[in-house]
Design a protein around this motif. Structure first.
Motif, PDB file in Angstrom:
ATOM      1  N   ALA A  12       0.822  -1.203   0.000  1.00 36.14           N
ATOM      2  CA  ALA A  12       0.000   0.000   0.000  1.00 36.14           C
ATOM      3  C   ALA A  12       0.854   1.250   0.000  1.00 36.14           C
ATOM      4  O   ALA A  12       0.578   2.212  -0.710  1.00 36.14           O
ATOM      5  CB  ALA A  12      -0.921  -0.011   1.230  1.00 36.14           C
ATOM      6  N   ALA A  13       1.922   1.210   0.823  1.00 36.07           N
ATOM      7  CA  ALA A  13       2.827   2.358   0.854  1.00 36.07           C
ATOM      8  C   ALA A  13       3.493   2.551  -0.496  1.00 36.07           C
ATOM      9  O   ALA A  13       3.701   3.673  -0.950  1.00 36.07           O
ATOM     10  CB  ALA A  13       3.877   2.164   1.942  1.00 36.07           C
ATOM     11  N   SER A  14       3.823   1.431  -1.144  1.00 34.29           N
ATOM     12  CA  SER A  14       4.451   1.512  -2.458  1.00 34.29           C
ATOM     13  C   SER A  14       3.511   2.181  -3.460  1.00 34.29           C
ATOM     14  O   SER A  14       3.931   2.985  -4.297  1.00 34.29           O
ATOM     15  CB  SER A  14       4.819   0.109  -2.951  1.00 34.29           C
ATOM     16  OG  SER A  14       5.736  -0.494  -2.090  1.00 34.29           O
ATOM     17  N   ALA A  15       2.217   1.828  -3.368  1.00 29.50           N
ATOM     18  CA  ALA A  15       1.259   2.403  -4.307  1.00 29.50           C
ATOM     19  C   ALA A  15       1.156   3.909  -4.124  1.00 29.50           C
ATOM     20  O   ALA A  15       1.069   4.661  -5.094  1.00 29.50           O
ATOM     21  CB  ALA A  15      -0.115   1.750  -4.105  1.00 29.50           C
ATOM     22  N   VAL A  16       1.161   4.356  -2.867  1.00 31.20           N
ATOM     23  CA  VAL A  16       1.111   5.797  -2.606  1.00 31.20           C
ATOM     24  C   VAL A  16       2.318   6.485  -3.201  1.00 31.20           C
ATOM     25  O   VAL A  16       2.208   7.549  -3.830  1.00 31.20           O
ATOM     26  CB  VAL A  16       1.028   6.059  -1.085  1.00 31.20           C
ATOM     27  CG1 VAL A  16       1.184   7.540  -0.794  1.00 31.20           C
ATOM     28  CG2 VAL A  16      -0.302   5.547  -0.537  1.00 31.20           C
ATOM     29  N   LEU A  17       3.492   5.889  -3.013  1.00 29.78           N
ATOM     30  CA  LEU A  17       4.707   6.486  -3.561  1.00 29.78           C
ATOM     31  C   LEU A  17       4.658   6.554  -5.078  1.00 29.78           C
ATOM     32  O   LEU A  17       5.068   7.533  -5.697  1.00 29.78           O
ATOM     33  CB  LEU A  17       5.930   5.685  -3.120  1.00 29.78           C
ATOM     34  CG  LEU A  17       6.401   5.916  -1.674  1.00 29.78           C
ATOM     35  CD1 LEU A  17       7.495   4.919  -1.340  1.00 29.78           C
ATOM     36  CD2 LEU A  17       6.902   7.324  -1.493  1.00 29.78           C
ATOM     37  N   LEU A  18       4.130   5.502  -5.698  1.00 31.72           N
ATOM     38  CA  LEU A  18       4.066   5.476  -7.155  1.00 31.72           C
ATOM     39  C   LEU A  18       3.109   6.544  -7.685  1.00 31.72           C
ATOM     40  O   LEU A  18       3.397   7.217  -8.676  1.00 31.72           O
ATOM     41  CB  LEU A  18       3.618   4.092  -7.626  1.00 31.72           C
ATOM     42  CG  LEU A  18       4.705   3.015  -7.628  1.00 31.72           C
ATOM     43  CD1 LEU A  18       4.096   1.650  -7.929  1.00 31.72           C
ATOM     44  CD2 LEU A  18       5.785   3.342  -8.645  1.00 31.72           C
ATOM     45  N   LEU A  19       1.953   6.707  -7.019  1.00 30.43           N
ATOM     46  CA  LEU A  19       1.009   7.732  -7.458  1.00 30.43           C
ATOM     47  C   LEU A  19       1.613   9.116  -7.320  1.00 30.43           C
ATOM     48  O   LEU A  19       1.451   9.973  -8.184  1.00 30.43           O
ATOM     49  CB  LEU A  19      -0.282   7.630  -6.626  1.00 30.43           C
ATOM     50  CG  LEU A  19      -1.179   6.419  -6.932  1.00 30.43           C
ATOM     51  CD1 LEU A  19      -2.309   6.332  -5.913  1.00 30.43           C
ATOM     52  CD2 LEU A  19      -1.722   6.497  -8.348  1.00 30.43           C
ATOM     53  N   SER A  20       2.327   9.320  -6.224  1.00 33.72           N
ATOM     54  CA  SER A  20       2.984  10.607  -6.008  1.00 33.72           C
ATOM     55  C   SER A  20       4.036  10.853  -7.074  1.00 33.72           C
ATOM     56  O   SER A  20       4.157  11.944  -7.610  1.00 33.72           O
ATOM     57  CB  SER A  20       3.618  10.636  -4.607  1.00 33.72           C
ATOM     58  OG  SER A  20       4.348  11.818  -4.432  1.00 33.72           O
ATOM     59  N   ASP A  80       8.919  -2.871  -6.155  1.00 32.99           N
ATOM     60  CA  ASP A  80       7.571  -2.375  -6.450  1.00 32.99           C
ATOM     61  C   ASP A  80       7.594  -0.887  -6.771  1.00 32.99           C
ATOM     62  O   ASP A  80       6.949  -0.429  -7.721  1.00 32.99           O
ATOM     63  CB  ASP A  80       6.643  -2.625  -5.260  1.00 32.99           C
ATOM     64  CG  ASP A  80       6.313  -4.096  -5.057  1.00 32.99           C
ATOM     65  OD1 ASP A  80       6.553  -4.900  -5.968  1.00 32.99           O
ATOM     66  OD2 ASP A  80       5.805  -4.426  -3.965  1.00 32.99           O
ATOM     67  N   ASN A  81       8.335  -0.128  -5.978  1.00 35.96           N
ATOM     68  CA  ASN A  81       8.388   1.316  -6.195  1.00 35.96           C
ATOM     69  C   ASN A  81       9.064   1.684  -7.508  1.00 35.96           C
ATOM     70  O   ASN A  81       8.788   2.739  -8.084  1.00 35.96           O
ATOM     71  CB  ASN A  81       9.110   1.992  -5.036  1.00 35.96           C
ATOM     72  CG  ASN A  81       8.290   2.019  -3.758  1.00 35.96           C
ATOM     73  OD1 ASN A  81       7.115   1.650  -3.758  1.00 35.96           O
ATOM     74  ND2 ASN A  81       8.903   2.435  -2.669  1.00 35.96           N
TER      75      ASN A  81
END
Length: 271
Positions: A12-20, A80-81
């Motif tokens: 989930a944290a990775s997804a946030v970083l990717l969107l950012s 992932d990131n």
């Protein structure tokens, strides 16, 4: 260990970083297919590690790569990131720390609880440090072994090519037997359980796990050696990947993912 829960948190944290990253990226940052990293396999971060070495690396069929642990979960979050798949190759530690695995083109990065040493820097590049470690002595309960001085005439087990081997050779009493060297913790630990050796000297994390798993054994002594782990890279060949991994390590610290993983795998240190 609830690695599945932590993995979902990391994802989930990775997804946030990717969107950012997608919102702020002009198209030239690290996210993408990985072509800028000159990977062994396009689109895949190939990680070499000596397994098992709990709690840093161990087999986990429920994880995307088939492996879990502190090192493996950090690597998975980084992959992932960077929008890369992650593949893991189980290799011998001696070949990894000497750089021969990289010379043969088998992996992009080494994640194997490897201490950053000047002598290893001759053949490897390292990421920023990501873990501070101790050496430790594991022995059977009521064995009478409370320190290295109690190993006179006894057999100490170490992993070949490690800082534990070096520490043992430099600090054992003169009348102690030469340390018996094993390729990995996967052979060391069963040898101690079977009574084929009298104690193990190696990094604190795996010895801590063994003592928790089997109450017949205990850590009797620890040694401050100022060791720090780093992820390893082929010498002078992939600065772009090294920079990207360092950036992601910092991002995982900043968003709390690193602390969550640390508390999961090292609860005694995090408490």
């Amino acid at each position: 260990m609830t690695t599945r829960t932590l993995r979902l948190t990391a994802a989930a944290a990775s997804a946030v970083l990717l969107l950012s990253a997608c919102g702020d990226n002009d198209g030239g940052d690290t996210a993408g297919s990985g072509s800028e990293f000159d990977l062994v396999q396009d689109g895949t971060l190939t990680v070499c590690s000596d397994i098992p070495y709990p709690p840093l690396e161990f087999e986990d069929p429920d994880s995307p790569s088939g492996y879990g642990g502190f090192d493996m979960d950090l690597m998975q979050a980084i992959a992932d990131n960077l929008e890369l798949e992650m593949a893991v190759r189980d290799v011998g530690f001696d070949a990894l720390q000497s750089g021969t695995i990289f010379a043969s083109g088998q992996c992009d990065i080494g994640a194997s609880a490897m201490t950053i040493l000047d002598e290893r820097k001759k053949n490897l590049d390292f990421s920023d440090p990501y873990y501070d470690s101790l050496q430790s002595l594991l022995a059977p309960v009521d064995s009478g072994i409370q320190s290295l001085d109690d190993l006179s005439g006894k057999t100490l087990g170490v992993q070949q090519g490690t800082t534990g081997q070096r520490y043992a050779e430099e600090n054992l009493p003169d009348d102690a037997k030469e340390p018996q060297r094993f390729p990995s913790d996967g052979e060391l630990w069963p040898a101690l359980q079977a009574g084929n050796i009298d104690a193990i000297l190696q990094d604190y994390p795996p010895n801590y796990v063994h003592a928790q798993d089997d109450p017949n054994f205990e850590i009797v002594e620890t040694y401050e050696t100022d060791e720090q782990y780093g992820f390893a890279f082929p010498k002078g060949e992939n600065q772009a990947l090294q920079d990207a991994v360092n950036e992601q390590l910092q991002a995982l610290r900043d968003d709390g993912t690193y602390d969550e993983l640390y508390a999961e795998y090292f609860p005694e240190a995090a408490s």
